[in-house]
Scaffold this active site. Structure first.
Site, PDB file in Angstrom:
ATOM      1  N   SER A 161       0.978  -1.080  -0.104  1.00  0.00           N
ATOM      2  CA  SER A 161       0.232  -0.047  -0.494  1.00  0.00           C
ATOM      3  C   SER A 161       1.127   0.969  -0.155  1.00  0.00           C
ATOM      4  O   SER A 161       1.477   1.513  -0.523  1.00  0.00           O
ATOM      5  CB  SER A 161      -0.781  -1.058   1.248  1.00  0.00           C
ATOM      6  OG  SER A 161      -1.870   0.910   1.213  1.00  0.00           O
ATOM      7  N   ASP A 256      -9.711  -4.908  -4.640  1.00  0.00           N
ATOM      8  CA  ASP A 256      -8.761  -3.477  -4.234  1.00  0.00           C
ATOM      9  C   ASP A 256      -9.312  -2.731  -5.433  1.00  0.00           C
ATOM     10  O   ASP A 256      -9.529  -2.748  -6.894  1.00  0.00           O
ATOM     11  CB  ASP A 256      -7.598  -4.438  -4.611  1.00  0.00           C
ATOM     12  CG  ASP A 256      -7.058  -2.888  -3.742  1.00  0.00           C
ATOM     13  OD1 ASP A 256      -7.509  -2.287  -2.904  1.00  0.00           O
ATOM     14  OD2 ASP A 256      -5.451  -3.548  -3.239  1.00  0.00           O
ATOM     15  N   HIS A 288      -7.286  -5.509  -0.781  1.00  0.00           N
ATOM     16  CA  HIS A 288      -6.447  -4.725  -0.530  1.00  0.00           C
ATOM     17  C   HIS A 288      -6.110  -6.043   0.709  1.00  0.00           C
ATOM     18  O   HIS A 288      -6.529  -5.727   1.796  1.00  0.00           O
ATOM     19  CB  HIS A 288      -7.276  -2.826  -0.145  1.00  0.00           C
ATOM     20  CG  HIS A 288      -5.802  -2.353  -0.282  1.00  0.00           C
ATOM     21  ND1 HIS A 288      -4.652  -2.302  -0.587  1.00  0.00           N
ATOM     22  CD2 HIS A 288      -4.785  -1.405   0.922  1.00  0.00           C
ATOM     23  CE1 HIS A 288      -3.615  -1.378  -1.218  1.00  0.00           C
ATOM     24  NE2 HIS A 288      -4.072  -1.322   0.675  1.00  0.00           N
TER      25      HIS A 288
END
Length: 315
Positions: A161, A256, A288
């Site tokens: 991320s 995601d 995610h």
């Protein structure tokens, strides 16, 4: 002045107009340890006091006392630059497992977080950590684990991320000012946190989802020009073809919201004048950072194997 919520980033955090931050996610911490399950030893070290940059180091216990030199993994945690830490049980447990599987030494970087320290603080700290790793190249750096056991000719960077965003931005810096003393063999970007003002084909056009992403970025980087800031949208960076990494793995998840940005990044690199090799991997049906939230699931195991094989391909 009446206290009001400046940014409601629930379920992750709330930021108030008086500067107070209420973090709602990723606040638990665990100490370093010898992990009985994996046989991995960890400890915390200070990299810099001003600014305050630190890291949790991991090493297979079997390597301590041996003459074996192991590849080095520099890891940057996620959390939108605002929440989570290198000390959280989520990252501690994951790094224990990854270090054991890959047989590497890991440096999990604890960088300053927004909004108390807005961007580019996290990028600056992440670069400071890389320079610190490089300072061990002659075997006389400040950390004995790296002096004795680190193969600095085989360094990998990884992050999830926001951490993957950091990996990319470290590559832009590396392309302009390569550090002496370490050779980066490859980087792994898991569910990278990129965005842009205009939706990509197939990307959500739902205004609430797009505005939430914009608010997260604004909270982390108040002086930003918006989501087309090259720090957040690499497609807007004229330096993309100068990315310093030669080998890149981009991992995305099928459900995601950020999936299309990851694929777009992979394609843009492929089509640019960058002369490296980029590979993309998608995990269908997952969301995610699923591998951190549910590390015991089959898909997390498959992703782990992919990361390990990426680091061990030339072993």
């Amino acid at each position: 002045m009446e206290t009001e919520v400046l940014y409601d980033l629930s379920p992750f955090a709330r930021i108030f107009n008086d500067g107070r931050v209420e973090r709602l996610w990723g606040t638990d911490t665990v100490p370093p340890s010898l992990d009985e399950k994996t046989g991995v030893q960890s400890k915390d070290i200070a990299i810099s006091s001003d600014p305050a940059v630190s890291a949790r180091l991991y090493i297979p216990k079997t390597a301590i006392g041996s003459l074996q030199k192991l590849p080095v993994l520099v890891y940057y945690h996620g959390g939108c630059f605002i929440f989570e830490t290198a000390w959280s049980p989520t990252y501690h447990n994951y790094l224990n497992a990854l270090v054991a599987e890959a047989n590497v030494v890991a440096v999990s970087v604890e960088y300053r977080r927004a909004p108390e320290d807005p961007l580019p603080a996290a990028y600056d700290d992440s670069w400071t950590a890389l320079k610190w790793v490089a300072s061990h190249s002659h075997g006389n750096g400040p950390e004995e684990w790296l002096n004795s056991h680190a193969n600095l000719e085989k360094v990998f960077l990884a992050g999830d991320s926001a951490g993957a965003n950091i990996v990319h931005n470290m590559g832009i810096r590396w392309g302009e000012a390569k550090l002496n003393g370490i050779e980066v063999a490859g980087v792994m970007m898991v569910h990278p946190y990129f965005w842009g003002n205009e939706p990509l084909p197939s990307e959500t056009t739902e205004s609430d989802k797009r505005s939430f992403n914009e608010m997260l970025w604004q909270a982390a980087n108040p002086t930003t020009t918006g989501c087309d800031d090259p720090l957040m949208n690499p497609m807007m960076d004229s330096r993309l073809s100068g990315l310093g990494w030669n080998k890149v793995l981009v991992c995305v998840a099928g459900k995601d919201l950020l999936k299309y940005r990851g694929w777009h990044y992979k394609e843009a690199l492929s089509q640019s004048e960058w002369n490296g090799v980029v590979e993309g991997v998608e995990t269908p049906g997952e969301d995610h950072i699923f591998h951190l939230l549910n590390p015991g699931c089959d898909d997390a195991g498959k992703l782990m194997k992919k990361l390990v094989s990426f680091m061990n391909e030339d072993a």
